[in-house]
Structure formats: structure tokens, C-alpha cells
Design a protein around this motif. Structure first.
Motif, PDB file in Angstrom:
ATOM      1  N   ALA A 141       0.847  -1.193   0.000  1.00  0.00           N
ATOM      2  CA  ALA A 141       0.000   0.000   0.000  1.00  0.00           C
ATOM      3  C   ALA A 141       0.883   1.244   0.000  1.00  0.00           C
ATOM      4  O   ALA A 141       1.676   1.449   0.922  1.00  0.00           O
ATOM      5  N   VAL A 142       0.765   2.053  -1.030  1.00  0.00           N
ATOM      6  CA  VAL A 142       1.540   3.290  -1.118  1.00  0.00           C
ATOM      7  C   VAL A 142       0.861   4.361  -0.275  1.00  0.00           C
ATOM      8  O   VAL A 142      -0.355   4.537  -0.312  1.00  0.00           O
ATOM      9  N   LYS A 143       1.660   5.077   0.506  1.00  0.00           N
ATOM     10  CA  LYS A 143       1.124   6.152   1.341  1.00  0.00           C
ATOM     11  C   LYS A 143       0.883   7.404   0.493  1.00  0.00           C
ATOM     12  O   LYS A 143       1.754   7.823  -0.268  1.00  0.00           O
ATOM     13  N   ALA A 162      -1.932  10.079  -9.414  1.00  0.00           N
ATOM     14  CA  ALA A 162      -1.792   8.717  -8.905  1.00  0.00           C
ATOM     15  C   ALA A 162      -0.328   8.385  -8.648  1.00  0.00           C
ATOM     16  O   ALA A 162       0.549   8.695  -9.462  1.00  0.00           O
ATOM     17  N   ILE A 163      -0.070   7.763  -7.504  1.00  0.00           N
ATOM     18  CA  ILE A 163       1.243   7.181  -7.207  1.00  0.00           C
ATOM     19  C   ILE A 163       1.090   5.686  -7.452  1.00  0.00           C
ATOM     20  O   ILE A 163       0.379   5.002  -6.714  1.00  0.00           O
ATOM     21  N   VAL A 164       1.712   5.195  -8.495  1.00  0.00           N
ATOM     22  CA  VAL A 164       1.460   3.830  -8.981  1.00  0.00           C
ATOM     23  C   VAL A 164       2.576   2.889  -8.533  1.00  0.00           C
ATOM     24  O   VAL A 164       3.763   3.194  -8.683  1.00  0.00           O
ATOM     25  N   VAL A 165       2.183   1.750  -7.988  1.00  0.00           N
ATOM     26  CA  VAL A 165       3.158   0.733  -7.596  1.00  0.00           C
ATOM     27  C   VAL A 165       3.055  -0.436  -8.569  1.00  0.00           C
ATOM     28  O   VAL A 165       1.968  -0.890  -8.914  1.00  0.00           O
ATOM     29  N   LYS A 166       4.237  -0.895  -9.038  1.00  0.00           N
ATOM     30  CA  LYS A 166       4.311  -2.005  -9.976  1.00  0.00           C
ATOM     31  C   LYS A 166       5.283  -3.061  -9.461  1.00  0.00           C
ATOM     32  O   LYS A 166       5.945  -2.877  -8.442  1.00  0.00           O
ATOM     33  N   ASP A 216      -1.944  -1.372  -3.857  1.00  0.00           N
ATOM     34  CA  ASP A 216      -2.892  -0.295  -3.567  1.00  0.00           C
ATOM     35  C   ASP A 216      -2.176   1.026  -3.839  1.00  0.00           C
ATOM     36  O   ASP A 216      -1.274   1.411  -3.089  1.00  0.00           O
ATOM     37  N   ASN A 217      -2.534   1.685  -4.920  1.00  0.00           N
ATOM     38  CA  ASN A 217      -1.876   2.934  -5.282  1.00  0.00           C
ATOM     39  C   ASN A 217      -2.206   4.057  -4.307  1.00  0.00           C
ATOM     40  O   ASN A 217      -3.223   4.008  -3.607  1.00  0.00           O
ATOM     41  N   GLY A 218      -1.356   5.061  -4.288  1.00  0.00           N
ATOM     42  CA  GLY A 218      -1.586   6.230  -3.454  1.00  0.00           C
ATOM     43  C   GLY A 218      -1.898   7.448  -4.303  1.00  0.00           C
ATOM     44  O   GLY A 218      -2.018   7.365  -5.526  1.00  0.00           O
TER      45      GLY A 218
END
Length: 245
Positions: free
Chosen positions: A95-97, A139-143, A155-157
Motif C-alpha cells: 500500500a503506497v502512502k 496517482a502514485i502507482v506501484v508495480k 494499492d496505489n496512493g
């Protein structure tokens, strides 16, 4: 209940049934929780010929009974080409803060929280916002990045860019009675990205109640009225001193 038969060696002589209980049940006993996965106590050895059919049934149960998302799916853990044992996999949650910065600043170092099995590698986290991006939400996207984990839930931030502070000030002036007011000059402090007055949607004005016929004394010079997409104004007023002749 869904069922798949003849998908394992006959010595177990039972039909695997996925019912609506809290865990899949059948004549194959119950489940043994290991913290990161669930495995049948009496393993059912699945041959590859029916691997797809069995996984379809097991994963249908996950979809129906896993509203909190604690488990991702069933897989057949096999070290050889003949088959393997059904294992219910618990995913790693990333989960990105969410965070905030002002317009014109560099993006902060994005932080994230992990729950579930430990990460093996490093996720890739990115955001399209740059120092010149206007006020708004991004959007802060995690890949996957370099992660070797197969089962991850991301879970993007959100990066929120707020207006930068722009100070608009006017100095102190003086004139003699009977003269016109001097031209008031507004000085700015806090421009971002090398910008200037051209980016303002409405320039602030410096005004005073003093007129040509005003008696000697001190009058406030008030700065107000500025508007901009990416700036919040902070005003610093000045004074006009009318000298007695």
C-alpha cells in the motif's frame, strides 16, 4: 457445491468438494494454516491432466468466500511435470502512502507499507507529476519492479499538489500635499519554475484612500485581488505619507 472428481490418484478414493463453509471441505479433512499459505492436511496429489479444472473450482471458492482479500488464489505447487499439491496462497499487500507537496517542488520519496509475506526485491513506484505539474491530484502507482513475489496486491496512493505561497508586497511612499499619488510597485517573492506575472490570471493591485486633495498624514496602501492557478497570495501592505507643505 462444485466438485471435480478423478483428479488425483485413486488411493485417496474421494471426490474433492468445494462447499460454502468457511474453508473448502470434503472427505479430505481440513486445512493447516502456515501463516503464508493453507495446505490440505491430507494432501490430494493432482495430476496435470485435471490441474486446470481443479484450480477453477478452488478459485471459485476463493472468489465467493474471500471478501476481505486475505488470500489471492489456489495454485498447484509442483516440482515435477506430473503434478503437485493444492496450496491456498496468501498474497503480499503493498500500500503506497498518499502525500502532499507544494507546486514547484520535487516529488517526495514515496513510502509504502507491506503486509503478508515479506517482499523479495523492490517494487517500482512512480508518479507522472513533475515540478511543473499544476495543482491537482496524481496517482502514485506501484508495480512489480524487481519483486520475485508472484502474488502481490497493490494499492496505489495519491500525490496532492497544493498551491505555492506567493508574497506580494508594496513599499512605503511619500509625497507632498497637493501632488498626485506616486505609482505603486508590487514586488513578488516566491515564484516557482522561473515564472513571473505572466502566469497570474489576475494581477493584484495596490490602492490607497489618499487622493490629491488629502490632508497631510499617513495612509495605508493595501495590496489585494490577485488570482492564480498555482499560487496562494500573501499580501504585505505599505504606507503613503503625505507631507505638509
Amino acid at each position: 457445491a462444485n466438485s471435480v472428481s478423478n483428479c488425483y490418484y485413486k488411493q485417496y478414493n474421494t471426490e474433492l468438494t468445494v462447499a460454502g463453509e468457511s474453508t473448502p471441505t470434503s472427505g479430505i479433512s481440513s486445512f493447516d494454516g502456515s501463516g503464508t499459505a493453507w495446505t490440505l492436511k491430507n494432501p490430494v496429489y493432482v495430476n496435470n491432466a485435471c490441474r486446470t479444472d481443479l484450480l477453477e473450482v478452488l478459485n471459485a471458492w476463493v472468489d465467493a468466500n474471500n471478501a476481505d482479500g486475505n488470500y489471492s488464489h489456489w495454485t498447484i505447487d509442483a516440482e515435477n511435470q506430473n503434478g503437485g499439491f493444492p496450496v491456498l496462497v496468501k498474497p503480499t499487500f503493498i500500500a503506497v502512502k498518499s502525500c502532499t507537496r507544494e507546486y514547484g517542488e520535487a516529488n517526495p520519496t514515496f513510502q509504502y507499507e507491506v503486509s503478508g509475506p515479506a517482499l523479495d526485491g523492490t517494487p517500482e513506484i512512480s508518479c507522472e507529476a513533475t515540478a511543473t505539474s499544476p495543482v491537482g491530484s496524481y496517482a502514485i502507482v506501484v508495480k512489480q519492479g524487481s519483486l520475485k513475489n508472484v502474488d502481490i496486491v497493490c494499492d496505489n496512493g495519491v500525490l496532492t499538489i497544493t498551491k505555492a505561497k506567493l508574497k506580494a508586497s508594496v513599499g512605503n511612499y511619500e509625497r507632498e500635499e497637493g501632488q498626485e499619488n506616486p505609482e505603486f510597485t508590487i514586488v513578488y517573492e516566491g515564484w516557482k519554475n522561473g515564472e513571473n506575472e505572466s502566469v497570474l490570471t489576475q494581477k493584484p493591485k495596490a490602492t490607497t484612500k489618499a487622493v490629491k486633495s488629502s490632508k497631510h498624514g499617513t495612509y495605508a496602501i493595501t495590496v489585494s485581488g490577485g488570482k492564480a492557478q498555482n499560487y496562494d497570495f500573501e499580501y504585505e501592505n505599505g504606507t503613503l505619507t503625505v507631507l505638509q507643505v
